[in-house]
Design a protein around this motif. Structure first.
Motif, PDB file in Angstrom:
ATOM      1  N   SER A   4       0.825  -1.197   0.000  1.00 16.74           N
ATOM      2  CA  SER A   4       0.000   0.000   0.000  1.00 16.74           C
ATOM      3  C   SER A   4       0.870   1.262   0.000  1.00 16.74           C
ATOM      4  N   ILE A   5       0.294   2.360  -0.482  1.00 15.26           N
ATOM      5  CA  ILE A   5       1.019   3.629  -0.511  1.00 15.26           C
ATOM      6  C   ILE A   5       1.473   4.023   0.897  1.00 15.26           C
ATOM      7  N   PRO A  40       7.726  10.667   3.439  1.00 14.63           N
ATOM      8  CA  PRO A  40       6.508  11.329   3.925  1.00 14.63           C
ATOM      9  C   PRO A  40       5.760  12.111   2.847  1.00 14.63           C
ATOM     10  N   ASP A  41       6.450  12.511   1.764  1.00  8.57           N
ATOM     11  CA  ASP A  41       5.773  13.292   0.722  1.00  8.57           C
ATOM     12  C   ASP A  41       5.414  12.447  -0.498  1.00  8.57           C
ATOM     13  N   LEU A  42       5.423  11.126  -0.349  1.00  7.52           N
ATOM     14  CA  LEU A  42       5.138  10.261  -1.493  1.00  7.52           C
ATOM     15  C   LEU A  42       3.736  10.481  -2.060  1.00  7.52           C
ATOM     16  N   ARG A  43       2.739  10.500  -1.198  1.00 11.59           N
ATOM     17  CA  ARG A  43       1.360  10.661  -1.660  1.00 11.59           C
ATOM     18  C   ARG A  43       1.163  11.996  -2.401  1.00 11.59           C
ATOM     19  N   LEU A 103       2.986  11.863  -5.810  1.00 13.93           N
ATOM     20  CA  LEU A 103       2.256  11.091  -6.819  1.00 13.93           C
ATOM     21  C   LEU A 103       1.047  11.860  -7.337  1.00 13.93           C
ATOM     22  N   SER A 104       0.348  12.540  -6.428  1.00 14.03           N
ATOM     23  CA  SER A 104      -0.815  13.314  -6.825  1.00 14.03           C
ATOM     24  C   SER A 104      -0.429  14.443  -7.776  1.00 14.03           C
ATOM     25  N   VAL A 132      -6.060  12.287  -2.308  1.00 14.55           N
ATOM     26  CA  VAL A 132      -6.702  11.046  -2.767  1.00 14.55           C
ATOM     27  C   VAL A 132      -6.090  10.618  -4.099  1.00 14.55           C
ATOM     28  N   LEU A 133      -5.687   9.362  -4.171  1.00 15.33           N
ATOM     29  CA  LEU A 133      -5.100   8.820  -5.391  1.00 15.33           C
ATOM     30  C   LEU A 133      -6.068   7.818  -6.031  1.00 15.33           C
TER      31      LEU A 133
END
Length: 208
Positions: free
Chosen positions: A156-157, A167-170, A173-174, A202-203
């Motif tokens: 999972s992400i 920590p800034d992955l989400r 990606l967005s 939200v991805l």
């Protein structure tokens, strides 16, 4: 025991060196009691009445070595041993009948011949005609061949964020997906810059 645990620390300052030295001095100050009790024994359970032990002699050079070269943990083979277990021992145990030398020779021959030829062919294929994803590709004079099965196949992400300290992955990606969606088909947009998406963005997917 105190000495052995203290010298394994990932960070050792002057105060730690004092504690390490004190632990070693405490041993030397009390070691005669072990000889007097005749509990130090060697081969055939024979009593040893001296301290001519190579490992004990080595302990005298640990503190000077740390002062000159840094912590002893950097010389540990734990990381390479772990890789040896996952990449060599586990596959071998799964099929003990396999001949490792034959596999190594076959893999070497395969890489020297077929994969090199395949990479040359890929370089001269028309754009868009090479099936994706690429497992073998070349950049300049360097060829890359990716493993068929990744060590992590489904995660999972949020778990990726914790496991690899991203920590800034989400939001990254967005932002990438936003740029991808708003760019023209053939336009290559930059990757980087400020993160405009929020940490809880939200991805369209939950796992990678």
């Amino acid at each position: 025991m105190d000495f052995h645990y203290l010298v394994q620390s990932q960070f050792i300052d002057k105060n730690n060196l004092v504690r390490i030295s004190a632990a070693l001095n405490e041993f030397h100050a009390n070691k005669d009691a072990i000889i007097d009790a005749r509990v130090c024994r060697g081969k055939a359970n024979k009593v040893v009445n001296n301290w001519y032990i190579l490992k004990l002699e080595l302990m005298q050079s640990v503190i000077p070595s740390i002062r000159n070269s840094g912590v002893t943990a950097q010389w540990s083979a734990d990381a390479t041993e772990h890789v040896h277990i996952t990449e060599i021992k586990v596959p071998v145990r799964s099929d003990e009948k396999q001949n490792i030398k034959a596999l190594a020779d076959a893999a070497r021959s395969h890489m020297d011949n077929k994969d090199t030829d395949d990479i040359e062919v890929l370089q001269h294929k028309p754009v868009g005609s090479v099936p994706l994803p690429l497992h073998s590709f070349a950049i300049g004079h360097i060829a890359f061949h990716l493993a068929y099965d990744p060590s992590i196949q489904n995660i999972s992400i949020d778990d990726v964020t914790l496991k690899f300290n991203l920590p800034d992955l989400r939001p990254a990606l967005s932002n990438f997906l936003h740029h991808e969606a708003s760019s023209e088909h053939d336009h290559i947009h930059a990757i980087g810059g400020p993160r405009r998406a929020r940490p809880n963005a939200v991805l369209p997917f939950k796992k990678v």
